[in-house]
Design a protein around this motif. Sequence first.
Motif, PDB file in Angstrom:
ATOM      1  N   LEU A 175       0.827  -1.209   0.000  1.00  0.00           N
ATOM      2  CA  LEU A 175       0.000   0.000   0.000  1.00  0.00           C
ATOM      3  C   LEU A 175       0.861   1.259   0.000  1.00  0.00           C
ATOM      4  CD1 LEU A 175      -3.022  -0.898   2.301  1.00  0.00           C
ATOM      5  CD2 LEU A 175      -2.983  -0.592  -0.178  1.00  0.00           C
ATOM      6  N   HIS A 176       2.101   1.141   0.468  1.00  0.00           N
ATOM      7  CA  HIS A 176       3.013   2.269   0.317  1.00  0.00           C
ATOM      8  C   HIS A 176       3.074   2.676  -1.162  1.00  0.00           C
ATOM      9  CE1 HIS A 176       4.604   2.136   4.413  1.00  0.00           C
ATOM     10  NE2 HIS A 176       5.370   3.173   4.111  1.00  0.00           N
ATOM     11  N   PHE A 177       3.255   1.685  -2.028  1.00  0.00           N
ATOM     12  CA  PHE A 177       3.366   2.003  -3.445  1.00  0.00           C
ATOM     13  C   PHE A 177       2.005   2.293  -4.067  1.00  0.00           C
ATOM     14  CE2 PHE A 177       3.564   0.855  -7.965  1.00  0.00           C
ATOM     15  CZ  PHE A 177       4.548   1.747  -8.368  1.00  0.00           C
ATOM     16  N   GLY A 178       0.981   1.512  -3.713  1.00  0.00           N
ATOM     17  CA  GLY A 178      -0.339   1.726  -4.290  1.00  0.00           C
ATOM     18  C   GLY A 178      -0.880   3.109  -3.998  1.00  0.00           C
ATOM     19  N   TRP A 179      -0.756   3.556  -2.757  1.00  0.00           N
ATOM     20  CA  TRP A 179      -1.235   4.894  -2.403  1.00  0.00           C
ATOM     21  C   TRP A 179      -0.396   5.973  -3.085  1.00  0.00           C
ATOM     22  CZ3 TRP A 179      -2.726   5.212   3.512  1.00  0.00           C
ATOM     23  CH2 TRP A 179      -3.759   4.300   3.764  1.00  0.00           C
ATOM     24  N   ALA A 180       0.915   5.771  -3.124  1.00  0.00           N
ATOM     25  CA  ALA A 180       1.784   6.767  -3.770  1.00  0.00           C
ATOM     26  C   ALA A 180       1.444   6.913  -5.241  1.00  0.00           C
ATOM     27  CB  ALA A 180       3.253   6.371  -3.597  1.00  0.00           C
ATOM     28  N   LEU A 181       1.177   5.799  -5.905  1.00  0.00           N
ATOM     29  CA  LEU A 181       0.817   5.854  -7.322  1.00  0.00           C
ATOM     30  C   LEU A 181      -0.523   6.564  -7.513  1.00  0.00           C
ATOM     31  CD1 LEU A 181       1.623   5.053 -10.177  1.00  0.00           C
ATOM     32  CD2 LEU A 181       0.512   2.842  -9.819  1.00  0.00           C
ATOM     33  N   LEU A 205      10.109   7.056  -6.409  1.00  0.00           N
ATOM     34  CA  LEU A 205      10.983   7.085  -5.243  1.00  0.00           C
ATOM     35  C   LEU A 205      10.488   6.117  -4.173  1.00  0.00           C
ATOM     36  CD1 LEU A 205      13.427   8.327  -3.882  1.00  0.00           C
ATOM     37  CD2 LEU A 205      11.979  10.210  -3.094  1.00  0.00           C
ATOM     38  N   THR A 206       9.169   6.029  -4.018  1.00  0.00           N
ATOM     39  CA  THR A 206       8.607   5.089  -3.051  1.00  0.00           C
ATOM     40  C   THR A 206       8.984   3.655  -3.408  1.00  0.00           C
ATOM     41  OG1 THR A 206       6.734   6.557  -2.581  1.00  0.00           O
ATOM     42  CG2 THR A 206       6.466   4.223  -2.037  1.00  0.00           C
ATOM     43  N   LEU A 207       8.938   3.323  -4.693  1.00  0.00           N
ATOM     44  CA  LEU A 207       9.311   1.977  -5.130  1.00  0.00           C
ATOM     45  C   LEU A 207      10.769   1.681  -4.793  1.00  0.00           C
ATOM     46  CD1 LEU A 207       8.633  -0.633  -6.636  1.00  0.00           C
ATOM     47  CD2 LEU A 207       9.264   0.521  -8.772  1.00  0.00           C
ATOM     48  N   LEU A 208      11.651   2.623  -5.060  1.00  0.00           N
ATOM     49  CA  LEU A 208      13.055   2.419  -4.739  1.00  0.00           C
ATOM     50  C   LEU A 208      13.258   2.225  -3.241  1.00  0.00           C
ATOM     51  CD1 LEU A 208      14.726   5.103  -7.064  1.00  0.00           C
ATOM     52  CD2 LEU A 208      14.512   2.641  -7.455  1.00  0.00           C
ATOM     53  N   VAL A 209      12.494   2.965  -2.446  1.00  0.00           N
ATOM     54  CA  VAL A 209      12.651   2.900  -0.996  1.00  0.00           C
ATOM     55  C   VAL A 209      12.116   1.588  -0.430  1.00  0.00           C
ATOM     56  CG1 VAL A 209      11.775   3.878   1.174  1.00  0.00           C
ATOM     57  CG2 VAL A 209      12.736   5.385  -0.580  1.00  0.00           C
ATOM     58  N   HIS A 216       9.672  -4.756   0.915  1.00  0.00           N
ATOM     59  CA  HIS A 216       8.763  -5.316  -0.085  1.00  0.00           C
ATOM     60  C   HIS A 216       9.542  -5.951  -1.233  1.00  0.00           C
ATOM     61  CE1 HIS A 216       4.892  -3.900   1.444  1.00  0.00           C
ATOM     62  NE2 HIS A 216       5.499  -2.777   1.798  1.00  0.00           N
ATOM     63  N   TYR A 217       8.856  -6.890  -1.886  1.00  0.00           N
ATOM     64  CA  TYR A 217       9.355  -7.496  -3.120  1.00  0.00           C
ATOM     65  C   TYR A 217       8.852  -6.668  -4.300  1.00  0.00           C
ATOM     66  CZ  TYR A 217       9.581 -11.486   0.102  1.00  0.00           C
ATOM     67  OH  TYR A 217       9.824 -12.305   1.177  1.00  0.00           O
ATOM     68  N   TRP A 218       9.470  -6.880  -5.464  1.00  0.00           N
ATOM     69  CA  TRP A 218       8.980  -6.226  -6.681  1.00  0.00           C
ATOM     70  C   TRP A 218       7.519  -6.604  -6.936  1.00  0.00           C
ATOM     71  CZ3 TRP A 218      11.912  -2.475  -8.262  1.00  0.00           C
ATOM     72  CH2 TRP A 218      13.313  -2.573  -8.233  1.00  0.00           C
ATOM     73  N   LEU A 219       7.178  -7.871  -6.687  1.00  0.00           N
ATOM     74  CA  LEU A 219       5.820  -8.333  -6.961  1.00  0.00           C
ATOM     75  C   LEU A 219       4.788  -7.630  -6.076  1.00  0.00           C
ATOM     76  CD1 LEU A 219       6.182 -12.192  -7.557  1.00  0.00           C
ATOM     77  CD2 LEU A 219       5.542 -10.422  -9.208  1.00  0.00           C
ATOM     78  N   ASP A 220       5.189  -7.190  -4.906  1.00  0.00           N
ATOM     79  CA  ASP A 220       4.256  -6.459  -4.045  1.00  0.00           C
ATOM     80  C   ASP A 220       3.786  -5.178  -4.737  1.00  0.00           C
ATOM     81  OD1 ASP A 220       4.784  -8.415  -2.192  1.00  0.00           O
ATOM     82  OD2 ASP A 220       6.191  -7.193  -1.039  1.00  0.00           O
ATOM     83  N   ALA A 221       4.717  -4.494  -5.401  1.00  0.00           N
ATOM     84  CA  ALA A 221       4.367  -3.261  -6.110  1.00  0.00           C
ATOM     85  C   ALA A 221       3.570  -3.562  -7.371  1.00  0.00           C
ATOM     86  CB  ALA A 221       5.636  -2.484  -6.457  1.00  0.00           C
ATOM     87  N   LEU A 222       3.902  -4.654  -8.053  1.00  0.00           N
ATOM     88  CA  LEU A 222       3.171  -5.017  -9.272  1.00  0.00           C
ATOM     89  C   LEU A 222       1.723  -5.369  -8.953  1.00  0.00           C
ATOM     90  CD1 LEU A 222       5.857  -7.165 -11.136  1.00  0.00           C
ATOM     91  CD2 LEU A 222       5.097  -4.841 -11.691  1.00  0.00           C
TER      92      LEU A 222
END
Length: 265
Positions: A175-181, A205-209, A216-222
Motif C-alpha cells: 500500500l506504500h506504493f499503491g497509495w503513492a501511485l 521514489l517510493t518503489l526504490l525505498v 517489499h518485493y517487486w511483486l508487491d508493487a506489481l
Amino acid sequence: MNARTEPEEAESDAIARPPLVRELLLVAGLFLVYKFGRQLATGHTAEAFHNAHRVWDLERAVRLPGEGSLQSLLLHGDTLVHLANTYYATVHFPVTAAFLVWLYLRRPAHYVWARRVLAAVTAAALVLHLAFPLAPPRMLAATGLIDTAAVYGPSVYGPPRTDHLSNQFAAMPSLHFGWALMVAVGLIAATRSRWRWLWLLHPALTLLVIVGTANHYWLDALVATALLGAALAVIHLPHRTTTTAGRGREELAPAPERELVGAHR
C-alpha cells in the motif's frame, strides 16, 4: 491563473463538497477497519514464510531484477540509507492525507473519486493480506538482504512477536506504493500544470525505498499496481457532459463573446 485552469476550477467550485464531519468520520472508520483487519492476519508466521519463499522463487523464475542490487546502492553511505528509512517511515500517511485534503478543498469532485479509489484498493489489499500472508524480504534469510531500518534507523517496526500495532506479514500488496501511485494519478488528473507529470517521481521514489530497504518485493508493487488499475477501471474519473461543458465556457466568456454565441444559435 491561466485560461487552462479556470474552467476546471469553476467546475470544481460548482460541485458541493461532502460534509466535512462525515468525511472525517468515514476516513477514520475506514482506517480503523483496515488496522483491525490487519490484526486478524497476524499469527500466520509459518504460512507467511512459506509464501515468501514462493514469491522469491517466482521472481527469480521470471527473471525480475534482484532486490539486493537495489539495496546495495543504498548501502554506499549511511546518510543515503538513513534517508530511505526516514522516507519509508514518515512520508506514506502525511502525503496521502495532504493529497485528500487538497482535493477536498480545491477539487471536490476529484476528492470523492480519489477517496473511493483509495478505499477500494485498501479493501482489496486487506483481503489479500488475509488470504496470502507474506513475510517481507528483510525477514527471509534466503534473500541475503538486511533490515536497513533495524541497522541504520529509524524503524517503525518492533520485533514481530511483540509488535501489536502492525501486521508485518502483510507485504503483498504494497500500500506504500499503491497509495503513492494514486496520489500521482490523482494530481495529474486534477491539475493542468505542465509540471504535473513530475508527481510520478513520488511513486518512483517510493518503489526504490520499499524495495531497497527490504520491506517489499517487486511483486508487491506489481500487485498493488494491478489493484489500482482495476479500481480506476471501475470507478471513473468525474467529467462534465458536452452540454455542461459548453455552458461553463459561455459563463466564463466575456459579455461580447456570449452575445456572439447567442447570435449564432
